[in-house]
Design a protein around this motif. Structure first.
Motif, PDB file in Angstrom:
ATOM      1  N   ASN A 283       0.882  -3.238   3.017  1.00 40.93           N
ATOM      2  CA  ASN A 283       1.113  -1.841   2.633  1.00 40.93           C
ATOM      3  C   ASN A 283      -0.205  -1.078   2.548  1.00 40.93           C
ATOM      4  OD1 ASN A 283       3.852  -1.870   2.510  1.00 40.93           O
ATOM      5  ND2 ASN A 283       4.009  -2.003   0.285  1.00 40.93           N
ATOM      6  N   LYS A 286      -1.132  -0.337   5.983  1.00 39.74           N
ATOM      7  CA  LYS A 286      -0.221   0.630   6.609  1.00 39.74           C
ATOM      8  C   LYS A 286      -0.474   2.050   6.108  1.00 39.74           C
ATOM      9  CE  LYS A 286       3.846  -1.214   5.853  1.00 39.74           C
ATOM     10  NZ  LYS A 286       5.282  -1.434   5.691  1.00 39.74           N
ATOM     11  N   TYR A 287      -0.734   2.162   4.809  1.00 41.56           N
ATOM     12  CA  TYR A 287      -0.862   3.501   4.219  1.00 41.56           C
ATOM     13  C   TYR A 287      -2.324   3.842   3.919  1.00 41.56           C
ATOM     14  CZ  TYR A 287       4.047   2.542   3.966  1.00 41.56           C
ATOM     15  OH  TYR A 287       5.336   2.198   4.321  1.00 41.56           O
ATOM     16  N   ASP A 318      -6.456  -0.225  -2.983  1.00 39.39           N
ATOM     17  CA  ASP A 318      -6.907   0.397  -1.734  1.00 39.39           C
ATOM     18  C   ASP A 318      -7.363   1.813  -2.034  1.00 39.39           C
ATOM     19  OD1 ASP A 318      -4.749   2.486  -1.138  1.00 39.39           O
ATOM     20  OD2 ASP A 318      -3.492   0.690  -1.277  1.00 39.39           O
ATOM     21  N   ILE A 323       0.119   7.649  -3.700  1.00 41.12           N
ATOM     22  CA  ILE A 323       1.558   7.937  -3.834  1.00 41.12           C
ATOM     23  C   ILE A 323       1.736   8.960  -4.960  1.00 41.12           C
ATOM     24  CG2 ILE A 323       3.836   6.894  -4.230  1.00 41.12           C
ATOM     25  CD1 ILE A 323       2.393   4.122  -3.735  1.00 41.12           C
ATOM     26  N   LEU A 331       9.905   2.927  -6.333  1.00 38.96           N
ATOM     27  CA  LEU A 331       9.380   2.227  -5.157  1.00 38.96           C
ATOM     28  C   LEU A 331       9.967   0.835  -4.935  1.00 38.96           C
ATOM     29  CD1 LEU A 331       5.597   3.182  -5.255  1.00 38.96           C
ATOM     30  CD2 LEU A 331       7.381   4.075  -3.765  1.00 38.96           C
ATOM     31  N   TYR A 336      13.891   2.285  -0.391  1.00 41.06           N
ATOM     32  CA  TYR A 336      13.231   3.505  -0.865  1.00 41.06           C
ATOM     33  C   TYR A 336      11.893   3.679  -0.152  1.00 41.06           C
ATOM     34  CZ  TYR A 336      11.719   7.343  -3.710  1.00 41.06           C
ATOM     35  OH  TYR A 336      11.311   8.592  -4.117  1.00 41.06           O
ATOM     36  N   ARG A 337      11.721   4.824   0.475  1.00 38.28           N
ATOM     37  CA  ARG A 337      10.467   5.125   1.156  1.00 38.28           C
ATOM     38  C   ARG A 337      10.013   6.507   0.752  1.00 38.28           C
ATOM     39  NH1 ARG A 337      12.246   4.039   7.212  1.00 38.28           N
ATOM     40  NH2 ARG A 337      14.209   4.532   6.233  1.00 38.28           N
ATOM     41  N   VAL A 338       8.704   6.707   0.817  1.00 35.27           N
ATOM     42  CA  VAL A 338       8.198   8.050   0.550  1.00 35.27           C
ATOM     43  C   VAL A 338       8.287   8.799   1.871  1.00 35.27           C
ATOM     44  CG1 VAL A 338       6.218   9.400  -0.193  1.00 35.27           C
ATOM     45  CG2 VAL A 338       6.658   7.135  -1.198  1.00 35.27           C
ATOM     46  N   ARG A 341       5.706  11.775   5.365  1.00 36.82           N
ATOM     47  CA  ARG A 341       4.325  11.498   5.748  1.00 36.82           C
ATOM     48  C   ARG A 341       4.281  11.415   7.257  1.00 36.82           C
ATOM     49  NH1 ARG A 341       2.692   6.696   1.708  1.00 36.82           N
ATOM     50  NH2 ARG A 341       2.282   8.003  -0.084  1.00 36.82           N
ATOM     51  N   GLY A 348       7.966   1.551   7.986  1.00 35.10           N
ATOM     52  CA  GLY A 348       8.583   0.462   7.215  1.00 35.10           C
ATOM     53  C   GLY A 348      10.029   0.789   6.911  1.00 35.10           C
ATOM     54  N   TYR A 349      10.670  -0.138   6.177  1.00 33.53           N
ATOM     55  CA  TYR A 349      12.086   0.057   5.843  1.00 33.53           C
ATOM     56  C   TYR A 349      12.301   0.221   4.349  1.00 33.53           C
ATOM     57  CZ  TYR A 349      13.226  -1.241  10.587  1.00 33.53           C
ATOM     58  OH  TYR A 349      13.336  -1.259  11.935  1.00 33.53           O
ATOM     59  N   GLY A 350      11.243   0.181   3.595  1.00 29.88           N
ATOM     60  CA  GLY A 350      11.418   0.305   2.147  1.00 29.88           C
ATOM     61  C   GLY A 350      11.975  -0.964   1.518  1.00 29.88           C
ATOM     62  N   GLY A 352       9.873  -3.999   1.382  1.00 31.14           N
ATOM     63  CA  GLY A 352       8.757  -4.853   0.964  1.00 31.14           C
ATOM     64  C   GLY A 352       8.612  -4.949  -0.549  1.00 31.14           C
ATOM     65  N   LEU A 353       8.634  -3.815  -1.231  1.00 32.28           N
ATOM     66  CA  LEU A 353       8.417  -3.846  -2.689  1.00 32.28           C
ATOM     67  C   LEU A 353       9.664  -4.332  -3.438  1.00 32.28           C
ATOM     68  CD1 LEU A 353       6.234  -0.639  -3.211  1.00 32.28           C
ATOM     69  CD2 LEU A 353       5.508  -3.015  -2.965  1.00 32.28           C
ATOM     70  N   THR A 377      -4.315   3.385  -4.241  1.00 35.41           N
ATOM     71  CA  THR A 377      -3.235   2.732  -4.986  1.00 35.41           C
ATOM     72  C   THR A 377      -3.719   1.403  -5.540  1.00 35.41           C
ATOM     73  OG1 THR A 377      -1.628   3.764  -3.507  1.00 35.41           O
ATOM     74  CG2 THR A 377      -0.859   1.823  -4.699  1.00 35.41           C
TER      75      THR A 377
HETATM   76  P1  ADP Z   1       7.814  -0.046   3.485  1.00 36.29           P
HETATM   77  O1  ADP Z   1       8.328  -1.130   4.345  1.00 36.29           O
HETATM   78  O2  ADP Z   1       8.387   1.296   3.776  1.00 36.29           O
HETATM   79  O3  ADP Z   1       6.328  -0.045   3.402  1.00 36.29           O
HETATM   80  P2  ADP Z   1       7.776  -0.873   0.716  1.00 36.29           P
HETATM   81  O4  ADP Z   1       8.909  -1.223  -0.166  1.00 36.29           O
HETATM   82  O5  ADP Z   1       6.734  -1.897   0.946  1.00 36.29           O
HETATM   83  O6  ADP Z   1       8.420  -0.394   2.067  1.00 36.29           O
HETATM   84  O7  ADP Z   1       7.078   0.434   0.122  1.00 36.29           O
HETATM   85  C1  ADP Z   1       7.865   1.533  -0.289  1.00 36.29           C
HETATM   86  C2  ADP Z   1       7.105   2.819  -0.105  1.00 36.29           C
HETATM   87  O8  ADP Z   1       6.005   2.830  -1.007  1.00 36.29           O
HETATM   88  C3  ADP Z   1       6.484   2.954   1.267  1.00 36.29           C
HETATM   89  O9  ADP Z   1       7.388   3.561   2.158  1.00 36.29           O
HETATM   90  C4  ADP Z   1       5.271   3.815   0.994  1.00 36.29           C
HETATM   91  O10 ADP Z   1       5.604   5.164   1.084  1.00 36.29           O
HETATM   92  C5  ADP Z   1       4.898   3.524  -0.444  1.00 36.29           C
HETATM   93  N1  ADP Z   1       3.704   2.623  -0.546  1.00 36.29           N
HETATM   94  C6  ADP Z   1       3.724   1.290  -0.809  1.00 36.29           C
HETATM   95  N2  ADP Z   1       2.481   0.801  -0.897  1.00 36.29           N
HETATM   96  C7  ADP Z   1       1.652   1.827  -0.679  1.00 36.29           C
HETATM   97  C8  ADP Z   1       0.199   1.971  -0.647  1.00 36.29           C
HETATM   98  N3  ADP Z   1      -0.610   0.937  -0.847  1.00 36.29           N
HETATM   99  N4  ADP Z   1      -0.302   3.220  -0.427  1.00 36.29           N
HETATM  100  C9  ADP Z   1       0.526   4.271  -0.250  1.00 36.29           C
HETATM  101  N5  ADP Z   1       1.876   4.210  -0.260  1.00 36.29           N
HETATM  102  C10 ADP Z   1       2.437   3.011  -0.481  1.00 36.29           C
END
Ligand code: ADP
Length: 394
Positions: A283, A286-287, A318, A323, A331, A336-338, A341, A348-350, A352-353, A377
């Protein structure tokens, strides 16, 4: 009427829920009464017991109503489980409608309905016409109330989940089918277009593969959640493995990956803790943002006392896009995704967390995210130590 007789009468009414248990034990009613009630009965030298007393002993929420639906008695469980909402529930139109069916020929009926305020609550009311021998005074209908909100929430979550997952798979699949048709038809003799389309198709196919892998990982994490982990996690060992797995990805993106970990151990499932850290570092990568600044990701380990328990904290930091605070509480929800952006929402698919949270729940651990837009973050993963005495602390 004796206690045993009353129990036999209750049995003859065929009451719902916990009363069923009483029916089976009807003849032994006296023996299963708690000491205080038994003592009171022996004191007055009689074995009579009121219907209200019996209802108070039930694990179910029970209410007695008169023929007009007015509440005459609510047992202890009804008061505890429904409190002030009890009046509203018993006056609900669906309950009145069901009650009209109790005409002597029909002696039992039920109603299920949703109360939207103050919070959504699904309630089932089972109504029984009391036989004459029990219907002393104006009360002659027994209502057993069941709160079905949890079952309802689980069902809704499951159907949302299937809807989301199939939607996410259908979109790339439709794109793939469209490209295949184009390659067979209009682009059949256009090598440049073929290369371009094959590239897009490969990307869509790997997206689908990633989704399926994440869904499987989520369901594995859920399945294991109720089984305590048996292994021992050596912090340095797992952090080194994470570095090995993601070092080249970071280097390829020109991201600096720093890891600092001592060899401290906590109980846990090594594979799952690696999964947690990999998800968090991925993550962070990615972000990271696309504004050309130098991005640093660090994974550090420290011993930490949390709510009086000793443990080990893994911190992934990082200096990426960050966020907004309104997203933080949600999250770890599935899918759930932000949004909003540019260039990132599709990455992603929301899930991972959500996987991270399930794994930490299994470990009796804690997960916390703090973040600032534009600054980065910080994810804290805390795992408790093995059976250590509770200490005071943060
Ligand atoms: P995804 O597969 O979309 O990354 P996650 O469940 O891992 O799904 O994360 C959910 C959302 O949290 C992400 O879509 C992203 O917007 C936000 N996010 C997670 N980690 C970070 C990070 N390190 N910096 C910024 N945004 C983050």
């Amino acid at each position: 009427m004796t206690g045993a007789e009353l129990a036999v009468c209750l049995a003859s009414t065929g009451l719902a829920g916990g009363l069923t248990g009483w029916m089976a034990r009807g003849k032994r009613l006296r023996r299963v009464l708690p000491g205080s009630v038994r003592a009171r009965r022996e004191e007055v030298g009689t074995s009579s017991v009121s219907l209200e007393e019996v209802l108070d002993l039930l694990p179910d929420a029970a209410v007695l109503l008169d023929g007009h639906g007015a509440m005459r008695f609510a047992n202890v469980e009804a008061g505890g489980a429904f409190g002030d909402a009890l009046g509203t529930i018993m006056r609900y139109p669906a309950v009145f409608a069901a009650m009209r069916h109790l005409d002597g020929a029909t002696v039992s009926t039920s109603a299920e309905f949703v109360l939207e305020v103050p919070v959504r609550r699904v309630v089932r009311v089972d109504l029984r016409l009391l036989p004459e021998v029990l219907a002393t005074g104006p009360a002659h209908i027994l209502a057993i109330l069941t709160d079905c909100s949890e079952r309802d929430a689980v069902e809704r979550m499951r159907s949302d989940f299937v809807a989301y997952a199939s939607h996410e798979l259908r979109t790339p699949l439709t794109a793939l089918i469209g490209f295949i048709e184009t390659l067979r038809g209009p682009a059949a003799d256009d090598p440049a277009a073929q290369q371009q389309f094959l590239g897009i198709m490969a990307a869509q196919a790997s997206r689908m593969q990633r989704l399926i892998e994440q869904l499987l990982e989520l369901s594995r994490a859920e399945m294991l959640e109720h089984r305590k982990p048996r292994g021992i996690v050596d912090a340095k060992h797992v952090v080194d493995l994470v570095r090995d797995e993601l070092g080249s990805l970071c280097a390829a993106r020109d991201i600096e990956l720093e890891t600092i970990a001592d060899s401290v151990s906590v109980p846990g499932d090594v594979e799952q803790i690696i999964r947690v850290l990999v998800n968090l570092v991925e993550n962070a990568v990615k972000y990271a943002g696309a504004d050309g600044r130098h991005v640093r990701v660090s994974v550090t380990v420290e011993k930490k006392i949390l709510r009086g328990r000793t443990g080990v904290s893994f911190v992934v930091r990082d200096n990426g896009v960050g966020i907004a605070p309104e997203h933080l509480p949600r999250l770890t929800e599935r899918f759930y995704r932000v949004e909003g952006r540019r260039g990132m929402s599709a990455s992603g698919y929301g899930l991972g967390l959500a996987i991270v949270r399930h794994i930490l729940d299994r470990h009796d651990g804690c997960f916390e995210i703090t973040s600032r837009i534009g600054q980065g973050t910080r994810c804290d993963v805390w795992l408790p130590s093995l059976r250590e005495p509770r200490l005071s602390g943060s």
